[in-house]
Design an enzyme around this catalytic site. Structure first.
Site, PDB file in Angstrom:
ATOM      1  N   GLU A  87       0.807  -1.218   0.000  1.00 16.22           N
ATOM      2  CA  GLU A  87       0.000   0.000   0.000  1.00 16.22           C
ATOM      3  C   GLU A  87       0.840   1.269   0.000  1.00 16.22           C
ATOM      4  OE1 GLU A  87      -3.081   0.312  -0.408  1.00 16.22           O
ATOM      5  OE2 GLU A  87      -4.030  -1.588   0.100  1.00 16.22           O
ATOM      6  N   GLU A 118       6.465 -22.036   7.823  1.00 15.51           N
ATOM      7  CA  GLU A 118       6.776 -21.175   8.956  1.00 15.51           C
ATOM      8  C   GLU A 118       7.691 -21.861   9.970  1.00 15.51           C
ATOM      9  OE1 GLU A 118       3.367 -21.409  12.294  1.00 15.51           O
ATOM     10  OE2 GLU A 118       2.652 -20.623  10.379  1.00 15.51           O
TER      11      GLU A 118
END
Length: 303
Positions: A87, A118
């Site tokens: 963004e 992960e």
């Protein structure tokens, strides 16, 4: 030493008494329970205001020196970091390299779960090596439960390379310690759906990342008042926003603002300087360069 393999005692894995009969509630009751729990999130985020401010100061100092802010996470945490980074270019016209997001499992993990990735400490280390993290950078690890090996490996490597490190988790520091420059511990409490940290923990993550990236860009002069004067005019919506910023900060009507924007090559900051001082585009750009892009400083210099 804390055994990070035992996740059963983590606050993020605890059972929430407010939702213990979740499957027996009416739809409206279910919504009310979720909403009531969500309402607690902003309160506990506010309790970390000083740590968030320190994180902003560290990241802003890094970017001023040509460094980068790199978010590192897995699952929801990783996706939110990548989202916040993505963004920044349209909102603040930053170089895409300035704020980056790394997620365990890479690009595919943005749209398809890659939860096993992960668990790879070495993958987090490799991520920092590949991005050539150095002492000028800031790396922020995001791990709701605090134990994610990928994130912890990345932060350990970043520290070894001299980078400043931030760590966000929704568990207390004494439960899951982490050596870093700023510990952001937002204890949102047990989730409505036990262990589902995409819920309150995810909301807390988004709030903190919003504050950090916006705060950094304010410090870098990307904002004038509360207006995004570095907006990238790349579509109709953003062009309209740029024009409205010009009409707000000048006496121009909309057609005049459109013409001003065009004369400034679709750049709001130089357009404003051209209007305020009557200078040419090249002079406005030069003033902004001398002011490190800070519109308010450049305006004062041209008076």
């Amino acid at each position: 030493m804390t055994d990070l393999s035992d996740r059963g005692n983590l606050l993020t894995e605890a059972l929430n008494p407010a939702s213990e009969n979740l499957d027996q509630l009416s739809t409206l009751e279910l919504v009310d329970v979720i909403n009531a729990e969500d309402a607690k999130v902003a309160v506990v985020v506010a309790q970390q205001r000083e740590a968030i401010a320190r994180a902003i100061d560290l990241a802003a100092a890094s970017l001023r020196k040509g460094g980068r802010l790199v978010y590192v996470g897995a699952g929801t945490s990783g996706r939110l970091g990548v989202l916040d980074a993505a963004e920044c270019p349209p909102t603040f016209q930053t170089d895409p390299q300035q704020v980056q997001g790394a997620i365990a499992g890479g690009f595919e993990a943005l749209v398809r779960s890659a939860e096993g990735k992960e668990d790879e400490w070495a993958a987090g280390v490799a991520e920092m090596v590949e991005r050539q993290i150095s002492a000028v950078d800031v790396v922020m690890g995001i791990a709701a439960g605090g134990t994610t090996p990928y994130v912890r490996g990345a932060l350990a490597e970043a520290r070894d390379r001299g980078a400043a490190t931030l760590f966000f988790a929704c568990v207390p520091e004494n439960q899951v310690p982490m050596e870093c420059d700023v510990n952001l511990r937002v204890s949102v409490g047990p989730e409505v759906l036990a262990g589902s940290t995409r819920m309150k923990a995810g909301t807390a993550t988004k709030l903190v990342l919003n504050a950090i990236s916006t705060g950094v860009m304010v410090q870098l002069g990307k904002v004038y008042g509360n207006l995004m004067v570095d907006v990238a005019v790349t579509n109709a919506k953003l062009r309209d926003r740029a024009i409205r910023i010009l009409t707000t900060l000048t006496d121009c009507d909309r057609p005049e603002a459109e013409a001003l924007l065009e004369s400034a090559e679709l750049q709001v900051k130089p357009a404003l300087l051209m209007y305020w001082s009557g200078c040419e585009y090249a002079i406005a750009q030069s003033a902004l360069a001398r002011a490190d892009g800070n519109l308010r400083v450049a305006r004062n210099q041209l008076r």
